[in-house]
Design a protein around this motif. Structure first.
Motif, short mmCIF file in Angstrom:
data_model
loop_
_atom_site.label_atom_id
_atom_site.label_comp_id
_atom_site.label_asym_id
_atom_site.label_seq_id
_atom_site.Cartn_x
_atom_site.Cartn_y
_atom_site.Cartn_z
N THR A 129 0.82 -1.22 0.00
CA THR A 129 0.00 0.00 0.00
C THR A 129 0.85 1.26 0.00
O THR A 129 0.52 2.24 -0.66
N PHE A 130 1.91 1.23 0.80
CA PHE A 130 2.63 2.48 1.05
C PHE A 130 3.81 2.70 0.12
O PHE A 130 4.52 3.68 0.24
N LYS A 131 4.03 1.74 -0.79
CA LYS A 131 5.16 1.92 -1.71
C LYS A 131 4.71 2.70 -2.94
O LYS A 131 3.52 2.75 -3.26
N LEU A 132 5.69 3.26 -3.63
CA LEU A 132 5.38 3.88 -4.90
C LEU A 132 4.98 2.79 -5.88
O LEU A 132 5.42 1.65 -5.76
N PRO A 133 4.13 3.12 -6.85
CA PRO A 133 3.72 2.09 -7.81
C PRO A 133 4.92 1.59 -8.61
O PRO A 133 5.84 2.35 -8.91
N GLU A 134 4.88 0.27 -8.96
CA GLU A 134 6.00 -0.29 -9.74
C GLU A 134 6.04 0.31 -11.14
O GLU A 134 7.10 0.61 -11.66
N HIS A 135 4.87 0.40 -11.75
CA HIS A 135 4.79 1.02 -13.08
C HIS A 135 3.72 2.10 -13.03
O HIS A 135 2.69 1.90 -12.42
N TYR A 136 4.00 3.19 -13.72
CA TYR A 136 2.97 4.21 -13.83
C TYR A 136 2.14 3.93 -15.08
O TYR A 136 2.36 4.53 -16.11
N ASN A 137 1.22 2.96 -15.00
CA ASN A 137 0.37 2.79 -16.16
C ASN A 137 -1.01 3.38 -15.88
O ASN A 137 -1.51 3.34 -14.74
N TRP A 138 -1.56 3.93 -16.93
CA TRP A 138 -2.79 4.71 -16.76
C TRP A 138 -4.04 3.85 -17.00
O TRP A 138 -5.12 4.38 -17.23
N ALA A 139 -3.87 2.51 -16.89
CA ALA A 139 -4.96 1.60 -17.22
C ALA A 139 -6.21 1.87 -16.39
O ALA A 139 -7.33 1.86 -16.90
N ASN A 140 -6.02 2.11 -15.09
CA ASN A 140 -7.19 2.33 -14.23
C ASN A 140 -7.97 3.57 -14.66
O ASN A 140 -9.20 3.57 -14.63
N PHE A 141 -7.22 4.61 -15.02
CA PHE A 141 -7.89 5.83 -15.47
C PHE A 141 -8.64 5.55 -16.77
O PHE A 141 -9.77 6.01 -16.97
N ALA A 142 -8.00 4.77 -17.65
CA ALA A 142 -8.63 4.44 -18.94
C ALA A 142 -9.92 3.65 -18.69
O ALA A 142 -10.93 3.86 -19.38
N THR A 143 -9.88 2.76 -17.69
CA THR A 143 -11.09 1.98 -17.37
C THR A 143 -12.22 2.90 -16.93
O THR A 143 -13.38 2.68 -17.29
N MET A 144 -11.87 3.91 -16.16
CA MET A 144 -12.89 4.86 -15.71
C MET A 144 -13.60 5.50 -16.91
O MET A 144 -14.80 5.73 -16.88
N VAL A 145 -12.82 5.77 -17.95
CA VAL A 145 -13.40 6.41 -19.13
C VAL A 145 -14.16 5.40 -19.98
O VAL A 145 -15.31 5.61 -20.35
N SER A 146 -13.53 4.23 -20.25
CA SER A 146 -14.15 3.30 -21.19
C SER A 146 -15.31 2.53 -20.55
O SER A 146 -16.34 2.33 -21.20
#
Lengths: 277, 295
Positions: free
Chosen positions: A47-64
């Motif tokens: 939870t408290f670590k920085l993300p391993e990859h900055y992928n925008w998939a979750n944001f894209a899911t919000m839109v699609s």
């Protein structure tokens, strides 16, 4: 060493206290933003670590999938309309109260100001039934008018106080030049009143954008809802996937934060000017 | 009255007409309607008969009403705490520590984010698998990692924490405005006369911004009655049972979630309206005084 003062402990402690308190305000938003990039397993594992990859998939899911952009546009349309209407209606009345007082106009002014704190819960019950009789449930119009009615008193209070400071001589000169009621508003009141109008517009926009109860009651179809209301559907739909929730919350927060970055001077000073919240 | 004067008056009246009309239709009419409907057995469909004060009597006999009212009063704890923290923050800002403008903007940040978003963040933070419990387990205190929102005392505690957190910046900015209107020479001469920090605070600062504190106090109390809905909705949903339900949430619950209780919902709304009106009258008197004092 001449001229060099010893470092006092007081200011350093104060600065540290500021930093700690400041961190409490930054952390939740940073947490929200960073976790929006994670996958659900990664979220629960670290939870408290920085993300391993900055992928925008979750944001894209919000839109699609969630089509959050529809709700963003609804919010934008409703908030902008509320700003325009409140400014127009409020400016007319504030000009009269400030520059054209008549017998009993102060009494009318006081009654208007008194209505400022009438809770929305009270007026919403009859309005809901009125709107459903008129077929206005699930239309942006219903929310815009409620926002207008809620915003007028604070707007009139702020603008009247500011317009009173505009010198009478300028208005009189405009009258001699042949300006009528609207001429004075267009050529004198609006240009000179811009700072207060901007403060008020910012407040109305943010309050309408962030309002929850009124649109929650009046907009029941997902495609008509504002983004803040749609969040409650989003949070329950993605109950077991916090990263999706974080992505949705982030998207809904960004416009307010962007606006704040540009207009925070007005906002902070507006608190002192009209004590508006 | 001459024709010219009459014409001028007509124009003035037309100028305030839109505002007055909107407020009459969308504020005055609903309030009148709520008061009238609170005296009926309205169910939104068929029944709509006058039944006098029976809704009120029924409400006063229920347990959930008193529990809800008690919750409101417990929530008041947030007011003195946010005022004290806000006051301290404003005093620190007033000292113009390096970066004070930046901190002032930062502390105000939660105010511009929707209360629901803040509420959902708190709900996520204090959920059973959330970061707070994660930290507690990591710190070697897994027993403290409990279901925060599942029990009344901790759930109310979480809501109160959210209320304080969101309002510190507003209080700080408001109080800073009060402080800035005090003539700095007062502090200078007190310093010269050897008054220490605590003497300056208690004998000069607090009495001089007392009105601002009074104003903020009444405002925050009224806000605690009417502004909690989004927090309760997003953090606890009023539960478990009625354990964290506040009056404004109860009105929504009765009117829009439980069918056929509209008369009762209107009566609850009138009770809320009465409380807020009294507080508003107080507040207007106070802010009038505060205004005349600060000029």
């Amino acid at each position: 060493m001449p001229g060099r003062k010893p470092l006092k402990p007081g200011p350093v402690l104060v600065f540290l206290a500021f930093l700690v308190l400041g961190a409490s305000f930054v952390f939740p938003f940073l947490y929200m933003f960073l976790n929006a990039f994670k996958s659900t397993p990664e979220y629960y594992k670290s939870t408290f670590k920085l993300p391993e990859h900055y992928n925008w998939a979750n944001f894209a899911t919000m839109v699609s999938q969630f089509r959050i952009q529809v709700n963003m546009l609804n919010s934008l349309f409703i908030s902008m309309s509320a700003v325009l209407l409140t400014t127009a209606v409020g400016m007319l009345a504030a000009y009269v109260f400030a520059k054209r007082p008549f017998r009993k106009s102060h009494a009318v002014y006081l009654v208007i100001i008194f209505s400022m704190f009438m809770p929305n819960q009270v007026t919403l019950i009859p309005l809901y039934f009125l709107y459903s009789k008129l077929g206005l449930i699930n239309t942006p119009f219903a929310v815009i008018i409620c926002s207008l009615a809620a915003g007028i008193p604070a707007c009139i209070m702020l603008l009247t106080a500011y317009f009173k400071g505009i010198p009478d001589e300028i208005c009189e000169a405009a009258i001699l030049d042949g300006c009528g009621f609207f001429g004075i508003i267009r050529n004198v009141i609006f240009p000179l009143g811009k700072p207060a109008i901007a403060v008020n517009a910012t407040f109305v926009f943010l309050r309408t954008w962030n309002d929850f109860l009124t649109p929650l009651v009046l907009l029941t179809k997902r495609e008509t809802q504002t983004v803040v209301v749609a969040l409650s559907a989003l949070v329950s739909r993605y109950q077991s996937d916090p990263p999706y929730q974080m992505a949705g919350l982030t998207i809904a927060t960004i416009p307010a934060i962007v606006m704040y970055l540009f207009l925070q001077k007005y906002l902070v000073e507006g608190v002192n000017a009209g004590s508006i919240k | 009255m001459t024709d010219r004067k009459r014409k001028e008056l007509t124009i003035s009246l037309l100028g305030i007409a839109p505002a007055v009309l909107v407020l009459l239709v969308f504020r005055a009419y609903p309030i009148g309607s709520v008061i009238w409907n609170s005296l009926t057995n309205w169910d939104g469909l068929f029944k709509h008969d006058f039944i006098g004060l029976r809704n009120y009597l029924r409400i006063f006999r229920t347990d959930y009403f008193w529990k809800t009212l008690a919750n409101c009063f417990i929530m008041f704890i947030n007011v003195p705490i946010q005022i004290v923290i806000g006051l301290v923050v404003s005093m620190l800002l007033y000292e113009k520590t390096p970066g004070w403008r930046f901190f002032r903007s930062l502390y105000y940040l939660p105010q511009i984010v929707s209360a629901v978003i803040v509420g959902y963040l708190f709900a996520i933070f204090f959920s059973y698998d959330g970061p707070v419990n994660e930290l507690l387990r990591f710190a070697g205190a897994p027993k403290l990692a409990i279901e925060w929102l599942g029990r009344r005392p901790t759930a109310i505690g979480v809501v109160i924490t959210a209320l304080i957190w969101i309002n510190i910046g507003w209080q700080g900015v408001l109080m800073l405005g009060g402080l800035s209107s005090i003539n700095p020479s007062v502090f200078e001469s007190a310093k010269m006369d050897g008054a220490n920090f605590f003497q300056r605070t208690f004998y000069i600062l607090l009495p001089m911004i007392g009105r601002v504190i009074e104003y903020s106090f009444i405002y925050s109390v009224a806000w605690t009655f009417t502004g909690l809905f989004p927090f309760i909705y997003s953090i606890t949903n009023g539960g478990p049972g009625y354990d964290t339900t506040t009056l404004d949430f109860l009105v929504y619950q009765k009117a829009f979630r439980e069918d056929s209780a509209l008369g009762e919902a209107c009566a609850l709304a009138v009770i809320l309206l009465a409380i807020v009106s009294v507080l508003t009258l107080f507040q207007r008197r106070l802010s009038d005084r505060a205004n005349s004092w600060s000029e």
